[in-house]
Write a protein that holds these residues in place. Structure first.
Motif, short mmCIF file in Angstrom:
data_model
loop_
_atom_site.label_atom_id
_atom_site.label_comp_id
_atom_site.label_asym_id
_atom_site.label_seq_id
_atom_site.Cartn_x
_atom_site.Cartn_y
_atom_site.Cartn_z
N ARG A 159 0.81 -1.22 0.00
CA ARG A 159 0.00 0.00 0.00
C ARG A 159 0.84 1.26 0.00
O ARG A 159 0.35 2.34 -0.39
CB ARG A 159 -0.93 0.00 1.23
N TRP A 160 2.11 1.16 0.43
CA TRP A 160 2.93 2.37 0.55
C TRP A 160 4.31 2.22 -0.09
O TRP A 160 4.72 3.05 -0.89
CB TRP A 160 3.08 2.74 2.03
N PHE B 60 7.26 2.80 7.51
CA PHE B 60 8.33 3.78 7.28
C PHE B 60 8.15 4.49 5.93
O PHE B 60 8.41 5.69 5.81
CB PHE B 60 9.70 3.11 7.36
N ALA B 61 7.69 3.75 4.92
CA ALA B 61 7.38 4.40 3.65
C ALA B 61 6.23 5.38 3.82
O ALA B 61 6.25 6.50 3.29
CB ALA B 61 7.05 3.36 2.59
N LEU C 23 5.15 1.58 -8.34
CA LEU C 23 4.90 0.18 -8.67
C LEU C 23 3.61 -0.29 -8.01
O LEU C 23 3.07 0.37 -7.11
CB LEU C 23 6.08 -0.69 -8.20
N ALA C 24 3.15 -1.44 -8.43
CA ALA C 24 1.96 -2.03 -7.84
C ALA C 24 2.02 -3.54 -7.99
O ALA C 24 2.66 -4.06 -8.92
CB ALA C 24 0.68 -1.50 -8.50
N ALA C 25 1.38 -4.24 -7.07
CA ALA C 25 1.25 -5.70 -7.16
C ALA C 25 -0.21 -6.04 -7.41
O ALA C 25 -1.11 -5.34 -6.93
CB ALA C 25 1.73 -6.35 -5.87
N PRO C 26 -0.49 -7.11 -8.15
CA PRO C 26 -1.89 -7.51 -8.38
C PRO C 26 -2.59 -7.82 -7.06
O PRO C 26 -1.99 -8.41 -6.15
CB PRO C 26 -1.77 -8.75 -9.25
#
Length: 336
Positions: A147-148, A274-275, A155-158
């Motif tokens: 999410r962060w 932390f992100a 980037l993103a994951a399915p």
């Protein structure tokens, strides 16, 4: 307006004339000042403004519970929970992290004292009203990097892959013993103070425990030994786990497995948090700790019980290399 509320609180507490010196804060919206009177007396002001979402009541409840058991939580000198203001006993400046940095030979005795405290705490009665930190919630929080941390790099994951990670984490966590002990959840060397004039476990001063829950006995020991802020030698870590197992009569192999699973969940959560602290809250300094947290995660994923999760995570999450951290930092929100 906040300054007026603080001035009124300090006047009512009899500390209106004290000098105020800012102390280092943390990842929350709480602020801390040391107060000093001319006669040498000191205290600590916690400013946890409810307008920022802070609530001092959990801190008060856990502080009083810990003190009733003989642990060294700060005594409550004055309180105004409606306005988020507390006056606390000043436990000093001898943080474990500072002492171990100045005198490395103290690392093992300090960590032994902190480990003994956990063994004692885990035999103590539980406070009333705390919810368990259970597998479903932990698994959800373990997915915070998706999410962060990933979006911070563009980037993103399915979603189906994220769901698989969540389900895998929940299964692993559920296979451990159910939540059964008080966990403080931020149990590490910058939240522990050395009080050598006290006896036994009271020599360990406790800070930052307002997020305490009922959880697995491995959780706080992992928090202590896999510190996001400083390196703990692997040898000390091995000896402290063995010390805890011996003190509690735990089964060594099962406890090691639980440490790896709890560590993987915790380190995944920290990577996401932390992100988020950079991207949402304008606090980029936490990014510098991500390589250490990633290293802890890799150690945890080396346990055979996590082999399947390791393969998936390494495919979905890139390591925090400098160019990736720079990418996240470039999206950092303005400091609040």
């Amino acid at each position: 307006m906040r300054d007026a509320a603080i001035a009124d609180f300090l006047a009512r507490a009899g500390w209106a004339e004290a000098r105020r010196m800012s102390l280092a804060g943390d990842a929350s919206n709480r602020r801390y000042d040391r107060l000093a009177r001319d006669n040498g007396e000191t205290a600590v002001l916690m400013d946890a403004d409810p307008a920022t979402g802070e609530d001092v009541r959990p801190f008060l409840a856990i502080a009083r519970h810990l003190s009733s058991l003989g642990f060294s939580a700060p005594a409550i000198l004055a309180e105004d929970s409606a306005r988020g203001l507390l006056l606390l006993e000043d436990l000093g400046d001898d943080l474990f992290a500072r002492l171990a940095a100045r005198a490395p030979q103290l690392e093992e005795p300090l960590y032994a004292a902190a480990t003994d405290l956990l063994a004692r705490l885990h035999r103590a009665p539980l406070p009333e009203g705390l919810a368990p930190y259970g597998p479903a919630e932990m698994a959800e929080l373990g997915c915070l990097p998706f999410r962060w941390y990933l979006p911070g790099q563009g980037l993103a994951a399915p979603e189906e892959e994220i769901a698989a990670v969540r389900a895998g984490l929940e299964t692993l966590l559920a296979e451990a013993a159910p939540p059964s002990v008080l966990i403080l959840r931020d149990y590490h060397a910058e939240n522990l103070l050395w009080l050598p004039e006290r006896n036994g476990v009271a020599r360990v001063g406790l800070l930052d425990f307002q997020d305490a829950r009922i959880g697995h006995p491995a959780y706080d020991l992992v928090s202590l030994l896999q510190d996001a802020r400083r390196d703990v030698s692997p040898e000390v870590g091995d000896r402290m786990r063995a010390r805890y197992v011996a003190a509690t009569g735990s089964e060594a192999a099962a406890f090691d497995r639980a440490c790896a699973v709890a560590g993987a969940q915790r380190n995944l959560r920290i990577i996401g948090v932390f992100a988020r602290l950079c991207l949402r809250d304008g606090k980029p300094g936490y990014l510098s700790m991500l390589p250490r947290v990633w290293g802890h995660l890799m150690t945890d994923l080396d346990h055979p019980a996590l082999a399947g999760l390791r393969e998936t995570l390494l495919r979905l999450l890139p390591p925090p290399e400098p160019d990736r951290l720079d990418r996240i930092a470039s999206r950092c929100a303005p400091r609040r």
